[in-house]
Design a protein around this motif. Structure first.
Motif, mmCIF file in Angstrom:
data_model
loop_
_atom_site.group_PDB
_atom_site.id
_atom_site.type_symbol
_atom_site.label_atom_id
_atom_site.label_comp_id
_atom_site.label_asym_id
_atom_site.label_seq_id
_atom_site.Cartn_x
_atom_site.Cartn_y
_atom_site.Cartn_z
ATOM 1 N N PRO A 188 50.798 5.020 2.834
ATOM 2 C CA PRO A 188 49.629 5.871 3.049
ATOM 3 C C PRO A 188 50.050 7.230 3.610
ATOM 4 O O PRO A 188 50.948 7.324 4.441
ATOM 5 N N GLY A 189 49.412 8.263 3.132
ATOM 6 C CA GLY A 189 49.796 9.606 3.528
ATOM 7 C C GLY A 189 50.787 10.224 2.570
ATOM 8 O O GLY A 189 50.802 11.437 2.377
ATOM 9 N N GLN A 190 51.629 9.389 1.966
ATOM 10 C CA GLN A 190 52.588 9.841 0.958
ATOM 11 C C GLN A 190 52.083 9.533 -0.449
ATOM 12 O O GLN A 190 52.371 10.243 -1.396
ATOM 13 N N GLY A 191 51.345 8.444 -0.552
ATOM 14 C CA GLY A 191 50.844 8.017 -1.854
ATOM 15 C C GLY A 191 51.694 6.921 -2.459
ATOM 16 O O GLY A 191 52.920 6.925 -2.329
ATOM 17 N N GLY A 192 51.064 5.960 -3.106
ATOM 18 C CA GLY A 192 51.793 4.870 -3.744
ATOM 19 C C GLY A 192 52.433 3.952 -2.738
ATOM 20 O O GLY A 192 51.968 3.791 -1.606
ATOM 21 N N ASP A 193 53.531 3.333 -3.148
ATOM 22 C CA ASP A 193 54.295 2.432 -2.287
ATOM 23 C C ASP A 193 55.686 3.013 -2.054
ATOM 24 O O ASP A 193 56.222 3.734 -2.895
ATOM 25 N N PHE A 194 56.277 2.641 -0.910
ATOM 26 C CA PHE A 194 57.663 3.053 -0.669
ATOM 27 C C PHE A 194 58.591 2.445 -1.723
ATOM 28 O O PHE A 194 59.628 3.033 -2.063
ATOM 29 N N THR A 195 58.222 1.279 -2.236
ATOM 30 C CA THR A 195 59.064 0.639 -3.238
ATOM 31 C C THR A 195 59.110 1.423 -4.544
ATOM 32 O O THR A 195 59.965 1.172 -5.388
#
Length: 353
Positions: free
Chosen positions: A305-312
């Motif tokens: 969240p805040g970056q968008g999508g997933d870290f993966t």
């Protein structure tokens, strides 16, 4: 009696000499076991809150570029383009200025060993490590020909200013307004403020960074590029409070599910040789580090969240370990991603405090 006093004095002198030799020996051992990043960090003022590291010799090696002082501006631009494509140059303060530096200043990413950009509330300074065979007399002559005012002392500050830089070329960073040369340590230092640069020069080698910063510097190894923050800066710059309300609420929920986090005392994210990314986070205690190894790993393996999508979408977590007060996450970036440049500013959920 006099003989006894003579013996006592002689013994005291021997003990003093042995103590001095031991201190010098320990200092040399420590220095020989420090990375280039750690040695460079010892040159910046102790109030530094944010350090941005670029190992230019390593960048050139990673992209297969063989440049020197006679290389063309086009060759320098090619180096920067290739470095950008591999996410190796985002920490540098000199990228936009590199072609003019090569042509006019006598030092640039084509010839420097490394660059460390230090920022604090009081000021900023760029410390540039040069090869041992650098001709500092030639550097001084180049600065004088460019219009800088030569200082009265060899290690003094060369005065340029905001009126000079536009005459030398377009897009020069303000951090090049004032310059200092340290021949003994093979350093070039620059800043946008003469007073702060003079302070940095006077305190060279006396920098005493916070323990948390020292911890994450040691855990970062020999990175090609890195962003390093002290605890208060990291807890502000990477905080989820920078996200919108819904993302901040989502972040709080995910942190609770992961088991909670503790405040950081230091943070570093770096690109290592070969391209993998390392995150080092320091805490007040080893118990906190062990708890956060689990929670931070869980957060880095889920939504962003805040970056968008997933870290993966950006990387996989290859390992998560706690060693003393430091948690280390080793990340394997996905092809085509820019993990350091994307995640060295907030909000970053797994780095939140």
């Amino acid at each position: 009696m006099r003989r006894r006093l003579t013996i006592v004095v002689a013994v005291a002198l021997v003990v003093a000499v042995v103590a001095v030799v031991a201190v010098v020996g320990v200092g040399r051992w420590r220095d020989s076991h420090r990375s280039d990043l750690e040695r460079a960090a010892s040159y910046v003022p102790g109030d530094a809150q944010r350090l941005s590291w670029t190992d230019w010799a390593a960048v050139r090696a990673e992209v297969g570029a063989r440049l020197d002082g006679s290389s063309s501006e086009r060759e320098v631009r090619d180096l920067l383009d290739q470095g950008f494509d591999r996410d190796l140059t985002s920490a540098s303060a000199l990228v936009q200025s590199a072609p003019v530096l090569q042509a006019r200043f006598g030092f640039s990413p084509a010839t420097a060993d490394w660059e460390l950009f230090s920022q604090s509330e009081s000021g900023a300074v760029v410390v540039i490590g040069m090869p041992e065979n650098t001709d500092f007399d030639e550097l001084a002559d180049r600065l004088e020909r460019a219009g800088f005012t030569r200082p009265s002392e060899e290690d003094g500050v060369w005065l340029g200013g905001d009126q000079l830089l536009p005459t030398l070329g377009a897009d020069l960073t303000p951090e090049l307004q004032f310059v200092a040369l340290d021949r003994e340590r093979h350093l070039v230092l620059t800043s946008d403020t003469a007073d702060y640069l003079e302070r940095a020069v006077d305190g060279l080698g006396d920098g005493d960074l916070p323990t948390g910063v020292d911890d994450v510097l040691a855990a970062s190894g020999d990175p090609v590029s890195a962003a390093v923050y002290d605890g208060p800066y990291a807890c502000g710059a990477l905080a989820m409070s920078q996200a919108d309300a819904s993302d901040e609420a989502e972040g709080e929920r995910l942190v609770d599910e992961a088991g909670g986090v503790d405040p950081l005392t230091g943070f570093a994210m770096s690109v290592q040789p070969g391209g993998h990314v390392r995150v080092a986070m320091a805490f007040e205690t080893g118990d906190q580090a062990r708890r956060n190894a689990d929670s931070r790993s869980a957060l880095a393996s889920g939504p962003a969240p805040g970056q968008g999508g997933d870290f993966t979408d950006r990387f996989s977590v290859a390992s998560a370990t706690a060693d003393g007060r430091v948690v280390r996450l080793d990340l394997a970036p996905r092809e085509g991603t820019y993990v350091l440049s994307d995640l060295s500013t907030g909000p970053v959920l797994f780095a939140t405090c």
